[in-house]
Design a protein around this motif. Structure first.
Motif, PDB file in Angstrom:
ATOM      1  N   GLU A 131       0.817  -1.209   0.000  1.00  0.00           N
ATOM      2  CA  GLU A 131       0.000   0.000   0.000  1.00  0.00           C
ATOM      3  C   GLU A 131       0.851   1.260   0.000  1.00  0.00           C
ATOM      4  O   GLU A 131       0.459   2.291  -0.549  1.00  0.00           O
ATOM      5  N   LEU A 137      -3.114   2.644  -4.074  1.00  0.00           N
ATOM      6  CA  LEU A 137      -3.257   1.340  -3.434  1.00  0.00           C
ATOM      7  C   LEU A 137      -3.836   1.427  -2.026  1.00  0.00           C
ATOM      8  O   LEU A 137      -4.066   0.393  -1.391  1.00  0.00           O
ATOM      9  N   ASN A 138      -4.078   2.634  -1.519  1.00  0.00           N
ATOM     10  CA  ASN A 138      -4.602   2.787  -0.162  1.00  0.00           C
ATOM     11  C   ASN A 138      -5.920   2.033  -0.002  1.00  0.00           C
ATOM     12  O   ASN A 138      -6.837   2.198  -0.801  1.00  0.00           O
ATOM     13  N   ASP A 142      -1.691  -5.205   1.255  1.00  0.00           N
ATOM     14  CA  ASP A 142      -0.439  -5.608   0.623  1.00  0.00           C
ATOM     15  C   ASP A 142      -0.586  -6.959  -0.063  1.00  0.00           C
ATOM     16  O   ASP A 142      -1.370  -7.812   0.375  1.00  0.00           O
ATOM     17  N   GLN A 219     -12.421  -4.036   0.095  1.00  0.00           N
ATOM     18  CA  GLN A 219     -11.401  -3.147  -0.469  1.00  0.00           C
ATOM     19  C   GLN A 219     -12.041  -1.905  -1.082  1.00  0.00           C
ATOM     20  O   GLN A 219     -11.497  -0.797  -0.976  1.00  0.00           O
ATOM     21  N   SER A 223     -11.038   1.814  -0.083  1.00  0.00           N
ATOM     22  CA  SER A 223     -10.257   2.563  -1.065  1.00  0.00           C
ATOM     23  C   SER A 223     -11.057   3.567  -1.867  1.00  0.00           C
ATOM     24  O   SER A 223     -10.488   4.512  -2.429  1.00  0.00           O
TER      25      SER A 223
END
Length: 288
Positions: A131, A137-138, A142, A219, A223
């Protein structure tokens, strides 16, 4: 088993491995390195006092690589990589270009003047995706390093080599299975300089594509990206250009550049910023 004293075998071992230039396909996710690792780091055949070839071969070196921050990224990052290998007869540990890995443990199951077939357990040297690599990628989490089981085969005829491999995640870190196929042509304008270039492709399982390109509901909530499901299929096409130069009896330097184009669901993923990817690197190695 190969007669290691034959000059033609030395030539095959020292310069005929393929370029595996995908940014997202195999054990290290740094596949633009593979041909340069082989061209620069392939151990020389050393002669024992009796005149017979020694079964031991060693290589120690390092390189620097510029690669995408993550598969599908528009930005790049620099990484330092080792090219350290030990070979005893058909067994190897460390960096092995035939296995397309910087960290490997394996053996050749069959070798002759045209074929090299082997099996290996490999481990990721570079963190596949974090991340912290990029703000995009936040919230995605990972992608962890993992161990892979691999089968590979290389066929070489004159100046053309073809390589195929299948490897799968054996540590349960969501990396799935990938299969690759590459063809490479070599040219030596002078004895100490080897140039190579060729195309390749990668097929990836749904597990692999989901890990790198899918966005789950959890996710998405973290995100802000829309949910996305990625299935199995052709993942990438690529083309690479490489060079290696023998600057002294035991020293090689090399350079590699690979151009990759994402395909299939990877192109539609909300994570993907750029479908064309470039990886390039410089290497130096001492062979003994």
């Amino acid at each position: 088993m190969i007669d290691m004293s034959r000059p033609c075998m030395i030539k095959v071992l020292a310069g005929s491995a393929l370029s595996l230039c995908a940014v997202v396909a195999m054990a290290d996710d740094t596949l633009g390195l593979s041909e340069s690792v082989y061209s620069v780091a392939a151990p020389e055949i050393t002669q024992a006092p009796s005149g017979t070839a020694s079964p031991w071969r060693f290589s120690v070196g390092a390189g620097v690589v510029n690669m995408p921050k993550f598969p599908g990224a528009s930005g790049t990052k620099w990484e330092g990589v080792p090219t350290v290998s030990v070979n005893y007869d058909r067994f190897f540990i460390g960096s092995n270009p035939d296995a397309a890995a910087l960290l490997s443990l394996g053996a050749y199951l069959y070798r002759d003047s045209n074929w090299r077939v082997g099996a290996a357990v490999t481990y990721d040297f570079i963190e596949p995706r974090s991340e912290s690599d990029d703000a995009r990628l936040n919230g995605l989490g990972d992608v962890k390093r993992t161990a892979h089981a691999e089968l590979f085969g290389i066929y070489t005829y004159q100046f053309i080599s073809a390589r195929a491999s299948v490897l799968t995640d054996i540590a349960g870190n969501g990396r799935g299975t990938v299969a690759t196929f590459d063809v490479m042509g070599r040219y030596q304008p002078i004895p100490d300089l080897t140039l190579s270039a060729g195309p390749g492709l990668t097929w990836a399982s749904s597990k692999y594509n989901e890990t790198y390109f899918g966005v789950t509901s959890e996710q998405s909530a973290r995100s802000g990206l829309p949910t996305f499901s990625a299935g199995a299929g052709l993942n990438q096409l690529r083309f690479s250009i490489n060079g290696a130069y023998r600057i002294a009896t035991h020293w090689n330097v090399g350079a590699s550049v690979s151009f990759a184009w994402l395909r299939g669901d990877a192109t539609d993923s909300p994570i993907t910023e750029k479908t064309s990817q470039i990886t390039y690197g410089l290497f130096v190695n001492y062979l003994f």
